[in-house]
Design an enzyme around this catalytic site. Structure first.
Site, PDB file in Angstrom:
ATOM      1  N   SER A 131       0.836  -1.200   0.000  1.00 43.00           N
ATOM      2  CA  SER A 131       0.000   0.000   0.000  1.00 43.00           C
ATOM      3  C   SER A 131       0.871   1.250   0.000  1.00 43.00           C
ATOM      4  O   SER A 131       1.995   1.233   0.520  1.00 43.00           O
ATOM      5  CB  SER A 131      -0.902   0.025   1.233  1.00 43.00           C
ATOM      6  OG  SER A 131      -0.172   0.428   2.383  1.00 43.00           O
ATOM      7  N   ASP A 132       0.354   2.323  -0.594  1.00 44.19           N
ATOM      8  CA  ASP A 132       0.970   3.617  -0.330  1.00 44.19           C
ATOM      9  C   ASP A 132       0.788   3.896   1.155  1.00 44.19           C
ATOM     10  O   ASP A 132      -0.063   3.301   1.821  1.00 44.19           O
ATOM     11  CB  ASP A 132       0.327   4.709  -1.198  1.00 44.19           C
ATOM     12  CG  ASP A 132       1.282   5.868  -1.448  1.00 44.19           C
ATOM     13  OD1 ASP A 132       2.244   6.040  -0.665  1.00 44.19           O
ATOM     14  OD2 ASP A 132       1.074   6.614  -2.419  1.00 44.19           O
ATOM     15  N   TRP A 133       1.581   4.810   1.677  1.00 46.80           N
ATOM     16  CA  TRP A 133       1.596   5.034   3.116  1.00 46.80           C
ATOM     17  C   TRP A 133       0.271   5.664   3.567  1.00 46.80           C
ATOM     18  O   TRP A 133      -0.056   6.777   3.177  1.00 46.80           O
ATOM     19  CB  TRP A 133       2.790   5.909   3.480  1.00 46.80           C
ATOM     20  CG  TRP A 133       4.025   5.126   3.835  1.00 46.80           C
ATOM     21  CD1 TRP A 133       4.747   5.248   4.981  1.00 46.80           C
ATOM     22  CD2 TRP A 133       4.684   4.094   3.076  1.00 46.80           C
ATOM     23  NE1 TRP A 133       5.800   4.358   4.983  1.00 46.80           N
ATOM     24  CE2 TRP A 133       5.788   3.644   3.830  1.00 46.80           C
ATOM     25  CE3 TRP A 133       4.433   3.492   1.842  1.00 46.80           C
ATOM     26  CZ2 TRP A 133       6.641   2.633   3.398  1.00 46.80           C
ATOM     27  CZ3 TRP A 133       5.282   2.496   1.408  1.00 46.80           C
ATOM     28  CH2 TRP A 133       6.371   2.077   2.174  1.00 46.80           C
TER      29      TRP A 133
END
Length: 743
Positions: free
Chosen positions: A272-274
């Site tokens: 995932s992106d942060w």
């Protein structure tokens, strides 16, 4: 690929790695590069390991356990997965549990050109050199995953990450992304291709729901991701922040399972992106393997941490589902030789002279000559006694800045540094800063929510600084203005408000030009701007980028003629923002929902189809020499759907300097049953030609590249009929045409 304009031999790769980039030609497409599949050799061992793990140990591998790692299982010899940001170079080391840097002396890295500069080379060999170099630096810092490259389509000129992303065209994107990813992964580092997908704005990026028709998705926004998975064999994919058709990308089964894994055969892990995960069961079962950066009180409170353990114990999630994701991560670790019995994992190197040379090689091919009507470039220093160097970008450094990740580097040569070192000592340099890059903080800004600058830009010029600049210009034989933007003005998490040049620079440029008619205007920026007045008032305009540790040297060498510019714009520079498709259709920035009303007509496709004149077209860039295209032809007149069309032509250097030209091949089809753009890029070749010489250029176009995506049958269809290949040096500068029939 027998023709020398296409063939990428081992010797040529060696030359590229040594930065001897004067080869007669470079590869015209990414197909010269093929990635390595993830290994199946250790599947039995992986099953055995998973059978020995507790539920808590398995779940620990599926979420962040520090800022840039998950949790390993020490008792079973399973290491953490170590990740690093890398759009411009390997990010400095941070504290495990915070964003605070450690201030080490061992984490300096090479600052490489940003994505805009790399893509302006129009050279897959440079993309491979970039990937190889940054992969070596990642390994030297013992990283397993490089969170790059980022290559979302540039849909709006105002995009905050335009400087970092690559191009507005899916074919050019995939032609650069594949060799980049192969270069990284050849160093036993997983490239994390991002941001998957339709992440084309920073405004409301964490919540906006993107909607587009299926044909637009398949033809414009997915091709580079598909090529990175199928051809480069990317080992990881980053799920984007935004929603797509109602579901967040990190819990979007259609994108993560149906397309990515079932259609494309992706075997790696989805990271995932942060802070891009918003659920437990839905995200996991949709296909997210590793949740990173979630804004929670502790790492144990991530969606795929304690809440996942609870869901399993309550019977809401099967433990077999968790096993599937753990096995994917273990497969990646074995493939990277982070686990297993391999002893030959790449050791890497970082902050080396070799990498600085590679950064120079990329930067020197990226500089774009926009205008040279007075032939002031290359600058002839004979008889010149003084040069005015004016502008904040003459001394500015761009490795750090803005909201996103930068790189801590020991070397960033500025244009003024380079000119001082390279100009004859007899020439006096009169420097004046000219303008300040000042911001006034705004209250109550939440980055990523609205279209704003990081702060209100102060556009008023300081009269004293202008007077100093004018005085320097008047007393000098030549004035060189270094203007543009910086990485505080062009930044992740914020789109720009408009195309205006910031900091009052337009007025400064006019004042300096009035003071000295022999003025060269040099832009250092990553995105399009309103240059209408500048273009009207000035005869000499050069464009550079956030171009890495050696950016100043590359730029100075272009100005002084040691390097003949060969860069081409990777996006269209409009005359007005209203001319760009997302703005012409009033569909940017949207609100809760963003409808891509322009469909397949993104970038130059819109301008060329709607017959709207840009200020500078896609693919545009001048040279210090001139070229002539002649004798364009195909190897046959008629083709079946499984064949490859070979287009050849003679490229002659008719000027007074050795140079490189990018021959661009665009395809048009009249009388189609579906909407088509006026032309689409389907091939290109960058070729070096010596003065007076002619080189044979060959571009191969698989017939399948001519297909459109048929929504009704959910398949790619090559429409029979006549196709016209338009060959030129930009989307608007077509020099030759040749037609073929597809049966």
């Amino acid at each position: 690929m027998k023709n020398k304009a296409l063939c990428l031999s081992a010797a040529m790769i060696l030359l590229m790695a040594s930065c001897k980039v004067n080869d007669k030609a470079q590869a015209s497409a990414s197909k010269a590069y093929e990635g390595k599949e993830m290994t199946d050799e250790y599947d039995g061992k992986i099953n055995e390991l998973v059978s020995k793990m507790t539920l808590e140990e398995k779940v620990g591998m599926l979420h962040g356990y520090s800022m840039f790692t998950n949790k390993g299982v020490e008792r079973l010899g399973i290491p953490e997965v170590h990740m690093a940001d890398g759009p411009l170079g390997i990010r400095e080391e941070l504290e495990r549990m915070s964003w605070a840097p450690l201030h080490l002396e061992t984490d300096y890295a090479t600052y490489f050109p940003a994505g805009g500069g790399l893509s302006a080379t129009w050279n897959p060999a440079m993309a491979n050199l970039f990937g190889t170099s940054i992969g070596e630096e990642a390994r030297a810092r013992e990283k397993d995953v490089l969170l790059a490259p980022a290559f979302n389509i540039i849909r709006t000129p105002l995009g905050g990450r335009t400087f970092e992303y690559m191009t507005e065209d899916p074919f050019l994107n995939k032609s650069l992304v594949v060799p980049y990813v192969v270069g990284v992964q050849d160093q036993n580092v997983a490239a994390c291709i991002k941001h998957y997908a339709a992440n084309n704005q920073e405004t409301n990026r964490g919540s906006v729901d993107v909607n587009m028709d299926e044909r637009t998705l398949r033809e414009v926004y997915l091709p580079a991701f598909e090529a990175a998975v199928k051809d480069a064999k990317a080992y990881s994919v980053m799920g984007a922040y935004n929603k797509f058709r109602g579901d967040y990308l990190c819990e979007n089964k259609y994108m993560l399972q149906d397309i990515l894994r079932d259609e494309w055969g992706f075997k790696g892990i989805v990271i995932s992106d942060w802070d891009a995960v918003h659920s437990t069961k839905k995200a996991l079962e949709a296909g997210t393997d590793l949740e990173m950066g979630t804004n929670a009180p502790s790492f144990d409170e991530f969606w795929l941490a304690n809440p996942l353990i609870k869901a399993v114990k309550e019977g809401k999630v099967a433990e077999a589902e968790i096993d599937k994701h753990v096995k994917r991560t273990l497969k990646m670790l074995y493939t990277l030789k982070a686990m297993g019995d391999a002893t030959d994992r790449v050791k890497g190197s970082i902050n080396t002279e070799a990498h600085f040379k590679n950064a120079y090689a990329i930067a020197s091919e990226s500089v774009v000559l926009l205008k040279n009507s007075a032939n002031m470039l290359p600058l002839q220093t004979e008889g010149v006694k003084s040069i005015a160097v004016i502008g904040a970008n003459a001394t500015a450094k761009h490795a750090q800045g803005g909201f996103g990740a930068g790189v801590k580097t020991k070397r960033e040569v500025t244009p003024l540094d380079a000119l001082k070192a390279k100009l004859p000592q007899s020439i006096t340099i009169n420097y004046a800063k000219g303008y300040e890059t000042k911001f006034k903080p705004k209250a109550n800004i939440k980055y990523g929510d609205v279209t704003v600058e990081r702060a209100e830009t102060i556009n008023e010029l300081d009269p004293k600084m202008v007077a100093e600049a004018v005085a320097a210009a008047k007393k000098s034989d030549v004035a060189i203005l270094f203007v543009g933007a910086n990485r505080d003005y062009e930044t992740e998490a914020s789109d720009r408000v408009d195309l205006k040049l910031p900091f009052g620079q337009e007025a400064l440029i006019s004042a300096v030009k009035a003071a000295n008619p022999k003025t060269i205007v040099v832009f250092v920026a990553g995105s399009p701007y309103d240059l209408n007045q500048v273009e009207k008032e000035n005869q000499t305009i050069l464009w550079s980028w956030y171009n890495g540790s050696e950016g100043g040297n590359a730029l100075a060498d272009v100005i002084l003629g040691k390097v003949n510019p060969s860069g081409k714009l990777p996006w269209t520079m409009p005359k007005r923002i209203e001319d760009s498709p997302a703005h012409a259709t009033n569909s940017f920035p949207g609100g809760a929902t963003e409808e891509y009303k322009e469909g397949i007509l993104v970038g130059y496709r819109w301008f060329d189809t709607k017959n709207i004149a840009p200020l500078y077209p896609f693919g545009y860039g001048l040279s210090y020499t001139t070229f002539e295209l002649a004798n364009a032809k195909t190897d046959k007149e008629s083709y079946t759907k499984d064949e490859t069309i070979t287009v050849t032509l003679d490229l002659k250097n008719t000027g007074k300097a050795d140079g490189k030209e990018v021959v661009q091949l665009y395809v048009s089809k009249a009388e189609s049953k579906v909407q088509r753009s006026a032309k689409e890029l389907k091939g290109f070749a960058k070729t070096a030609v010596k003065v007076g010489n002619s080189e044979k250029v060959s571009i191969e176009v698989p017939v399948k590249e001519l297909a459109y995506y048929d929504i009704a049958t959910k398949s790619w269809v090559v429409e029979p009929g006549t196709y016209t290949f338009k060959l030129g040096t930009s989307s608007r500068d077509i020099k030759a045409e040749v037609s073929v029939t597809v049966e």
